[in-house]
Write a protein that holds these residues in place. Structure first.
Motif, PDB file in Angstrom:
ATOM      1  N   THR A  46     -10.757  -2.657  -4.279  1.00  0.00           N
ATOM      2  CA  THR A  46     -10.875  -1.970  -2.990  1.00  0.00           C
ATOM      3  C   THR A  46     -12.306  -1.471  -2.833  1.00  0.00           C
ATOM      4  N   SER A  48      -3.213   6.337   3.426  1.00  0.00           N
ATOM      5  CA  SER A  48      -4.071   5.835   4.497  1.00  0.00           C
ATOM      6  C   SER A  48      -4.196   4.319   4.420  1.00  0.00           C
ATOM      7  N   GLU A  49      -4.667   3.727   5.513  1.00  0.00           N
ATOM      8  CA  GLU A  49      -4.902   2.284   5.544  1.00  0.00           C
ATOM      9  C   GLU A  49      -6.007   1.950   4.553  1.00  0.00           C
ATOM     10  N   VAL A  50      -5.884   0.797   3.909  1.00  0.00           N
ATOM     11  CA  VAL A  50      -6.863   0.407   2.895  1.00  0.00           C
ATOM     12  C   VAL A  50      -7.124  -1.096   2.973  1.00  0.00           C
ATOM     13  N   ALA A  51      -8.359  -1.467   2.664  1.00  0.00           N
ATOM     14  CA  ALA A  51      -8.716  -2.882   2.552  1.00  0.00           C
ATOM     15  C   ALA A  51      -8.631  -3.261   1.083  1.00  0.00           C
ATOM     16  N   SER A  55      -5.995  -5.930   5.085  1.00  0.00           N
ATOM     17  CA  SER A  55      -6.064  -4.587   5.648  1.00  0.00           C
ATOM     18  C   SER A  55      -4.623  -4.116   5.780  1.00  0.00           C
ATOM     19  N   VAL A  56      -4.233  -3.176   4.902  1.00  0.00           N
ATOM     20  CA  VAL A  56      -2.828  -2.806   4.787  1.00  0.00           C
ATOM     21  C   VAL A  56      -2.641  -1.345   5.180  1.00  0.00           C
ATOM     22  N   GLU A  57      -1.783  -1.107   6.145  1.00  0.00           N
ATOM     23  CA  GLU A  57      -1.478   0.250   6.583  1.00  0.00           C
ATOM     24  C   GLU A  57      -0.703   0.984   5.502  1.00  0.00           C
ATOM     25  N   SER A  58      -0.748   2.300   5.568  1.00  0.00           N
ATOM     26  CA  SER A  58      -0.021   3.145   4.616  1.00  0.00           C
ATOM     27  C   SER A  58       1.469   2.828   4.658  1.00  0.00           C
ATOM     28  N   LYS A  86       2.989   0.074   4.009  1.00  0.00           N
ATOM     29  CA  LYS A  86       3.313  -1.283   4.469  1.00  0.00           C
ATOM     30  C   LYS A  86       3.054  -2.312   3.373  1.00  0.00           C
ATOM     31  N   ASN A 107       0.844  -1.191   0.000  1.00  0.00           N
ATOM     32  CA  ASN A 107       0.000   0.000   0.000  1.00  0.00           C
ATOM     33  C   ASN A 107       0.883   1.246   0.000  1.00  0.00           C
TER      34      ASN A 107
END
Length: 147
Positions: A106, A61-64, A83-86, A88, A57
């Motif tokens: 997404t 922002s965090e994204v699914a 669910s991946v943090e910005s 990461k 990602n």
């Protein structure tokens, strides 16, 4: 003034030795996960090979990110919502069969579908190539492969 012998002794808020050892063991396991090909004595061409799906990602922002991998008969080989943090990258999976297509999307409507067709240089000596994808800042999905 003497302390009350019936009161429990004060404990400092510090981690126990057992907690520290458990944390170090977990960190060691995570740091070597997926690196069996570089560990001496490991066989990267064994029958235990499987495909891992890795999702990155690069947004702010965090994204699914939902990933579905299917075979040539449209059977699902892998399906997971990451669910991946910005900034990461995480991976998961153990696909034992060669995939045909990868579907990614997404909740914001970003999506991409592509055929599983790794075209890696000869130095990537592995039978099954891992599937990777990166959600870019401009909301595009870039697929990639690795061993």
């Amino acid at each position: 003034m003497p302390s009350d012998p019936s009161s429990p002794p004060l404990q400092e808020n510090r981690p126990s030795r057992r907690g520290i050892l458990a944390t170090l063991g977990t960190m060691a396991a995570i740091s070597t996960a997926g690196c069996s090909a570089v560990i001496p004595g490991s066989d990267s061409n064994s029958d235990d090979d499987s495909i891992e799906v890795t999702v990155g990602n690069e947004t702010d922002s965090e994204v699914a990110i939902a990933v579905r991998v299917i075979d040539s008969e449209e059977e699902t080989l892998f399906s997971h919502v990451f669910s991946v943090e910005s900034g990461k990258m995480i991976g998961r999976g153990a696909i034992k069969t060669t995939p045909a297509k990868i579907h990614v999307f997404t909740a914001d409507g970003v999506s991409r579908t592509w055929k599983y067709a790794p075209d890696l240089p000869p130095e990537f000596d592995c039978e099954l190539k891992d599937i990777g994808l990166t959600l870019r800042q401009d909301n595009t999905i870039e697929p990639w492969y690795t061993c």
